[in-house]
Scaffold this active site. Structure first.
Site: not given
Length: 181
Positions: A23, A28, A48, A59, A62, A71, A131, A142, A167-168
Site C-alpha cells: 500500500r 515517524e 520550517d 546552495r 550559509h 537546522k 528544513y 546571513e 550570493k554564493d
C-alpha cells in the site's frame, strides 16, 4: 529512529524506521523527545522552510553570524549531498566538514547545529528540501562561505561547475569569514 553522530559528533544523522507494504509506507519523521535525547539539549524549532532546486544547484555554505540557526534537514523528492562546516573557533573540529547523502528514498535527516555553515548540491534532476530552524531567518546576519574554499576542501560528488546564486558566487573564504567563538 536511529541517531548516528558523524565525524564531527555534534552533527547527527537520523535514520527513521520505515514501515512499508504493497500500500505504501509510513514513518515517524520527527519526535521531539527522541530528537532532544539524541542531540543532548533542549531544542525549539521556530520556522520550517521548503526549497526546490534542479540538478547541480549548490546552495551554501550559509549561516547566520547572529541568531545562528540550528537546522534539521531532509529531502522529500530527489537526492542531495548535504554538508556542515564547523565555524566554532573554540572547537577541535573548526574548519572541518562532514557530509551525507539525503534522499526521498533513504529518508535520512541531518541535524546541523548552531555554529555551522550549511550547504547542499542537488544530485538528481530535481530535489525538494525541507528544513526546520531554531531561529528566524534574518538576512542582515546571513553570511556565505564560498563552496570551493581550499582550506575546507569539501569533496562535492559532482562534475563540472555548480549552478550558484550571486550570493554564493561572492561567498568569502574561511580565513576571511565571520566565525563563532
Amino acid at each position: 529512529m536511529k541517531a548516528t553522530p558523524l565525524a564531527i559528533p555534534d552533527v547527527i544523522l537520523f535514520e527513521p524506521k520505515v514501515f512499508g507494504d504493497d500500500r505504501g509506507f509510513f514513518f515517524e519523521s520527527f519526535n521531539h523527545r527522541h530528537f532532544e535525547e539524541a542531540v543532548g539539549k533542549p531544542v525549539n524549532f521556530v520556522q520550517d522552510n521548503h526549497s526546490r532546486s534542479v540538478k547541480n544547484v549548490l546552495r551554501g555554505l550559509h549561516y547566520q553570524i547572529r541568531q545562528p540557526q540550528g537546522k534539521l534537514v531532509r529531502v522529500v523528492q530527489g537526492e542531495v549531498f548535504d554538508v556542515a562546516v564547523d565555524l566554532r573557533r573554540s572547537s577541535a573540529t573548526f574548519g572541518q566538514w562532514v557530509g551525507a547523502h539525503l534522499s526521498a528514498e533513504n529518508k535520512h535527516q541531518l541535524w546541523v547545529p548552531e555554529g555551522f555553515a550549511h550547504g547542499f548540491v542537488v544530485l538528481s534532476e530535481t530535489a525538494e528540501f525541507l528544513y526546520k530552524t531554531t531561529d528566524y531567518y534574518l538576512p542582515e546576519y546571513e553570511r556565505s562561505i564560498v563552496w570551493n574554499d581550499g582550506d575546507i576542501a569539501i569533496q562535492w560528488p559532482f562534475e563540472g561547475e555548480p549552478v550558484l546564486s550571486a550570493k554564493d558566487i561572492n561567498g568569502k573564504s574561511l580565513i576571511d569569514a565571520d566565525t563563532f567563538r
